[in-house]
Design a protein around this motif. Structure first.
Motif, PDB file in Angstrom:
ATOM      1  N   THR A  19      31.487  22.330 -14.629  1.00 56.37           N
ATOM      2  CA  THR A  19      30.500  21.886 -13.751  1.00 56.37           C
ATOM      3  C   THR A  19      29.624  22.938 -13.225  1.00 56.37           C
ATOM      4  O   THR A  19      30.171  24.292 -13.404  1.00 56.37           O
ATOM      5  CB  THR A  19      30.663  20.706 -12.780  1.00 56.37           C
ATOM      6  N   THR A  20      28.579  22.929 -12.685  1.00 60.35           N
ATOM      7  CA  THR A  20      27.743  23.874 -12.010  1.00 60.35           C
ATOM      8  C   THR A  20      28.443  24.463 -10.745  1.00 60.35           C
ATOM      9  O   THR A  20      28.377  25.453 -10.555  1.00 60.35           O
ATOM     10  CB  THR A  20      26.632  23.342 -11.655  1.00 60.35           C
ATOM     11  N   ARG A  21      29.665  23.567 -10.435  1.00 65.55           N
ATOM     12  CA  ARG A  21      30.321  24.320  -9.381  1.00 65.55           C
ATOM     13  C   ARG A  21      31.756  23.608  -9.234  1.00 65.55           C
ATOM     14  O   ARG A  21      31.916  22.615  -8.679  1.00 65.55           O
ATOM     15  CB  ARG A  21      29.557  23.846  -8.012  1.00 65.55           C
ATOM     16  N   GLY A  22      32.489  24.311 -10.292  1.00 65.02           N
ATOM     17  CA  GLY A  22      34.033  23.631 -10.332  1.00 65.02           C
ATOM     18  C   GLY A  22      34.338  23.206 -11.672  1.00 65.02           C
ATOM     19  O   GLY A  22      33.936  23.583 -12.833  1.00 65.02           O
ATOM     20  N   LEU A  23      35.120  22.307 -11.718  1.00 63.76           N
ATOM     21  CA  LEU A  23      36.052  21.677 -12.763  1.00 63.76           C
ATOM     22  C   LEU A  23      36.025  20.423 -12.605  1.00 63.76           C
ATOM     23  O   LEU A  23      36.234  19.566 -11.806  1.00 63.76           O
ATOM     24  CB  LEU A  23      37.101  22.345 -12.850  1.00 63.76           C
TER      25      LEU A  23
ATOM     26  N   ASP B  25      34.617  23.096  -5.878  1.00 60.80           N
ATOM     27  CA  ASP B  25      34.716  24.452  -5.330  1.00 60.80           C
ATOM     28  C   ASP B  25      34.469  25.627  -6.794  1.00 60.80           C
ATOM     29  O   ASP B  25      34.482  25.305  -7.795  1.00 60.80           O
ATOM     30  CB  ASP B  25      36.088  24.947  -4.925  1.00 60.80           C
ATOM     31  N   GLU B  26      34.175  26.754  -6.335  1.00 60.27           N
ATOM     32  CA  GLU B  26      33.895  27.586  -7.484  1.00 60.27           C
ATOM     33  C   GLU B  26      35.262  28.020  -8.172  1.00 60.27           C
ATOM     34  O   GLU B  26      36.396  27.921  -7.877  1.00 60.27           O
ATOM     35  CB  GLU B  26      33.634  28.892  -6.650  1.00 60.27           C
ATOM     36  N   ARG B  27      35.040  27.874  -9.566  1.00 65.35           N
ATOM     37  CA  ARG B  27      35.966  27.903 -10.388  1.00 65.35           C
ATOM     38  C   ARG B  27      36.636  29.232 -10.466  1.00 65.35           C
ATOM     39  O   ARG B  27      35.992  30.488 -10.869  1.00 65.35           O
ATOM     40  CB  ARG B  27      35.313  27.785 -11.972  1.00 65.35           C
ATOM     41  N   VAL B  28      38.006  29.523 -10.176  1.00 68.04           N
ATOM     42  CA  VAL B  28      38.733  30.753  -9.984  1.00 68.04           C
ATOM     43  C   VAL B  28      39.929  30.479 -10.436  1.00 68.04           C
ATOM     44  O   VAL B  28      40.505  29.411 -10.857  1.00 68.04           O
ATOM     45  CB  VAL B  28      38.635  31.156  -8.570  1.00 68.04           C
ATOM     46  N   PRO B  29      40.848  31.498 -11.131  1.00 68.65           N
ATOM     47  CA  PRO B  29      41.810  31.348 -11.679  1.00 68.65           C
ATOM     48  C   PRO B  29      42.874  30.490 -10.975  1.00 68.65           C
ATOM     49  O   PRO B  29      43.756  29.949 -11.588  1.00 68.65           O
ATOM     50  CB  PRO B  29      42.375  32.799 -11.952  1.00 68.65           C
ATOM     51  N   ALA B  30      43.119  30.806  -9.716  1.00 67.70           N
ATOM     52  CA  ALA B  30      43.755  30.163  -8.873  1.00 67.70           C
ATOM     53  C   ALA B  30      43.643  28.465  -8.823  1.00 67.70           C
ATOM     54  O   ALA B  30      44.696  27.857  -8.868  1.00 67.70           O
ATOM     55  CB  ALA B  30      43.999  30.631  -7.492  1.00 67.70           C
ATOM     56  N   ILE B  31      42.536  28.177  -8.863  1.00 64.66           N
ATOM     57  CA  ILE B  31      42.172  26.670  -9.054  1.00 64.66           C
ATOM     58  C   ILE B  31      42.199  26.193 -10.407  1.00 64.66           C
ATOM     59  O   ILE B  31      42.944  25.051 -10.669  1.00 64.66           O
ATOM     60  CB  ILE B  31      40.887  26.597  -8.530  1.00 64.66           C
ATOM     61  N   GLU B  32      42.063  27.008 -11.344  1.00 64.00           N
ATOM     62  CA  GLU B  32      42.489  26.525 -12.585  1.00 64.00           C
ATOM     63  C   GLU B  32      44.102  26.291 -12.851  1.00 64.00           C
ATOM     64  O   GLU B  32      44.497  25.346 -13.594  1.00 64.00           O
ATOM     65  CB  GLU B  32      41.905  27.636 -13.734  1.00 64.00           C
TER      66      GLU B  32
END
Length: 266
Positions: free
Chosen positions: A4-8, A25-32
């Motif tokens: 998405t424009t901001r996240g997953l 939230d911003e897509r970062v490796p930890a959240i993935e």
């Protein structure tokens, strides 16, 4: 998983229903990585607690192949929560209502709460997890904007009967629209039919989901019971189409502007 424009966003079919993840939230490796862990957690819960899988721990308990002492700590935790829920609802929630051990009325909310916590601990602060219509919200849908949830009308397919705007909140609905008359009145052993649906809000999804099931089983007495509970509110549609809400229910009757969340498959 999709951007998405901001996240997953992610949709997972498990436990016989659809689970959707909306992470703003911003897509970062930890959240993935946490999203993958949360999905694995849901499948693990299904493997352990499903009453439809002959190899699940619950099925083996029902067949007396194992004893509770042989089970994992999470199984003992869930069954202890079930016993507590029976006491707290005066028996209107029961994991033994059908005559067999069936903790599924508590497990789905517990599983979604656990998945939400996995994401939170990884740094995801703005999330909506939807497990078959039961939701755990955290944070905001966009900066300065709460999550806006549409509640499906149980008597009019494709329509909404109310909307809820909230940040950190659990929202659970019990009714006949999706699964038919699946909630049993534990005191009579017959399908509950006093309400068409009831939506309950609270701080955490485990007990919010339990209270939605208990309220639906109660039928006519559900409103007074929900008003007596600290931290929980409710909205119900009756079989004749009338509705009621508790004094503090954080929602309004449906208006035509589109909600943030409608169908988890979209």
């Amino acid at each position: 998983m999709s951007d998405t424009t901001r996240g997953l966003r992610h949709v997972e079919h498990v436990m016989g229903t659809v689970f959707s993840f909306d992470i703003r939230d911003e897509r970062v490796p930890a959240i993935e990585a946490a999203l993958s862990e949360a999905v694995s957690w849901l499948h693990h819960v299904d493997e352990v607690f499903s009453t439809y899988r002959p190899d699940s721990t619950v099925s083996r308990l029902v067949r007396h192949e194992i004893e509770l002492a042989d089970c994992s700590a999470e199984v003992r935790e869930v069954l202890a929560l079930c016993r507590s829920a029976v006491r707290n609802t005066c028996g209107w929630f029961s994991h033994l209502a059908t005559g067999f051990l069936d903790p599924s009325g508590l497990v789905k909310g517990w599983a979604v709460e656990g998945a939400s916590q996995i994401l939170y601990e990884a740094g995801a602060r703005n999330t909506c997890l939807n497990g078959g219509g039961d939701l755990r919200l955290r944070g905001e849908s966009a900066p300065g904007a709460p999550w806006r949830i549409g509640i499906a009308h149980p008597l009019r397919p494709g329509e909404l009967c109310a909307t809820v705007e909230a940040g950190d909140l659990a929202v659970a609905t019990s009714g006949t629209a999706e699964r038919g008359a699946h909630v049993v009145n534990p005191h009579l052993g017959t399908p509950a039919n006093g309400l068409a649906s009831v939506t309950v809000t609270g701080a955490g999804l485990t007990m919010t989901d339990v209270n939605a099931t208990a309220a639906f089983a109660r039928g006519e007495s559900a409103r007074d019971w929900l008003e007596s509970l600290d931290g929980y509110e409710g909205f119900a549609v009756l079989p004749d189409g009338r509705s009621w809400r508790t004094e503090g229910f954080p929602g309004e009757s449906y208006d035509p502007s589109p909600p943030t969340i409608t169908d988890p498959l979209e």
